[in-house]
Design an enzyme around this catalytic site. Structure first.
Site, PDB file in Angstrom:
ATOM      1  N   ARG A 160      39.532 -93.874  36.988  1.00 56.73           N
ATOM      2  CA  ARG A 160      40.379 -93.934  38.185  1.00 56.73           C
ATOM      3  C   ARG A 160      40.724 -95.362  38.566  1.00 56.73           C
ATOM      4  NH1 ARG A 160      36.655 -90.027  39.301  1.00 56.73           N
ATOM      5  NH2 ARG A 160      35.497 -91.459  40.626  1.00 56.73           N
ATOM      6  N   GLU A 214      22.216 -93.597  40.006  1.00 58.08           N
ATOM      7  CA  GLU A 214      21.290 -92.911  40.907  1.00 58.08           C
ATOM      8  C   GLU A 214      20.202 -92.208  40.080  1.00 58.08           C
ATOM      9  OE1 GLU A 214      23.393 -90.382  43.555  1.00 58.08           O
ATOM     10  OE2 GLU A 214      21.588 -89.875  44.690  1.00 58.08           O
TER      11      GLU A 214
HETATM   12  P1  AMP Z   1      29.344 -96.922  42.841  1.00 58.08           P
HETATM   13  O1  AMP Z   1      28.239 -96.175  43.508  1.00 58.08           O
HETATM   14  O2  AMP Z   1      30.032 -97.902  43.767  1.00 58.08           O
HETATM   15  O3  AMP Z   1      28.911 -97.574  41.570  1.00 58.08           O
HETATM   16  O4  AMP Z   1      30.424 -95.817  42.460  1.00 58.08           O
HETATM   17  C1  AMP Z   1      30.416 -95.246  41.206  1.00 58.08           C
HETATM   18  C2  AMP Z   1      31.788 -94.756  40.789  1.00 58.08           C
HETATM   19  O5  AMP Z   1      31.920 -93.439  41.245  1.00 58.08           O
HETATM   20  C3  AMP Z   1      32.952 -95.579  41.310  1.00 58.08           C
HETATM   21  O6  AMP Z   1      33.822 -95.836  40.223  1.00 58.08           O
HETATM   22  C4  AMP Z   1      33.610 -94.689  42.321  1.00 58.08           C
HETATM   23  O7  AMP Z   1      34.994 -94.625  42.072  1.00 58.08           O
HETATM   24  C5  AMP Z   1      33.005 -93.313  42.111  1.00 58.08           C
HETATM   25  N1  AMP Z   1      32.532 -92.708  43.359  1.00 58.08           N
HETATM   26  C6  AMP Z   1      31.323 -92.861  43.913  1.00 58.08           C
HETATM   27  N2  AMP Z   1      31.200 -92.134  45.027  1.00 58.08           N
HETATM   28  C7  AMP Z   1      32.381 -91.501  45.183  1.00 58.08           C
HETATM   29  C8  AMP Z   1      32.913 -90.587  46.169  1.00 58.08           C
HETATM   30  N3  AMP Z   1      32.181 -90.197  47.233  1.00 58.08           N
HETATM   31  N4  AMP Z   1      34.169 -90.141  46.024  1.00 58.08           N
HETATM   32  C9  AMP Z   1      34.909 -90.526  44.964  1.00 58.08           C
HETATM   33  N5  AMP Z   1      34.477 -91.371  44.001  1.00 58.08           N
HETATM   34  C10 AMP Z   1      33.233 -91.857  44.119  1.00 58.08           C
END
Ligand code: AMP
Length: 175
Positions: free
Chosen positions: A63, A100
């Site tokens: 994305r 996670e």
């Molecule tokens: P992060 O926890 O910042 O490493 O997020 C991991 C990936 O998952 C990123 O590329 C975000 O685009 C996606 N992501 C995490 N949480 C969400 C959410 N609640 N809705 C949509 N995309 C998410």
């Protein structure tokens, strides 16, 4: 329609319990499907970084690519993809990072960034910041510098911003 006239939040769909129970997924596909909203989001990101000496836009799949590629064109710079294992065809640098549950790895072509390049990292959503931290590590391995981070959406309550600062962290929509 001018970018400031559009309420981008109206084009983000909340999907509860995706991809697993307890996650409220921010679905950007309604925004992408509406040309005014999509254009306004890319222009909003470009307005924040035009004239700032950005030399490359880089983003993690998939994305992130959707915003990063048109943003790179709007800024008049190239685009560098950061990908999951087994996707990039040439020699790569790689970095393993914590999720996670478990670990994941991202790759970048080893010749994608010249030493000292000023890089803007882009993704659709900033959540915990772990993905962007890994991307920053890859950019650093290549000898380039992350000057700022840009997101369509920031989930502020997850505190990802703290992992990325003191570099600039910009987002169009904050929750
Ligand atoms: P992060 O926890 O910042 O490493 O997020 C991991 C990936 O998952 C990123 O590329 C975000 O685009 C996606 N992501 C995490 N949480 C969400 C959410 N609640 N809705 C949509 N995309 C998410």
């Amino acid at each position: 329609m001018s970018s400031s006239a559009i309420d981008l939040r109206a084009f983000i769909r909340d999907v509860p319990d995706f991809p697993k129970p307890g996650i409220l997924f921010k679905d950007i596909t309604p925004l992408l499907a509406n040309v005014d909203a999509f254009r306004a989001s890319v222009e909003g990101l470009a307005d924040a970084f035009r004239g700032r000496g950005i030399e490359v836009v880089a983003a993690p799949e998939a994305r992130g690519f959707v915003f990063a590629a048109p943003l790179a064109l709007a800024l008049g710079v190239g685009f560098v993809p950061i990908r999951k294992p087994g996707k990039l065809p040439y020699k790569t640098l790689s970095l393993e990072y914590d999720l996670e549950y478990g670990r994941d790895t991202l790759h970048i072509h080893n010749d994608a960034l010249a030493v000292g390049r000023r890089v803007l990292l882009v993704d659709d959503v900033l959540a915990t910041g772990g993905t962007m931290e890994a991307c920053r590590g890859l950019v650093g391995q290549a000898g380039a510098e992350v000057v700022a981070y840009a997101f369509a959406i920031e989930l502020g309550f997850l505190g990802g911003r703290a992992k990325l600062e003191p570099a600039e962290v910009f987002s169009l929509i904050r929750y």
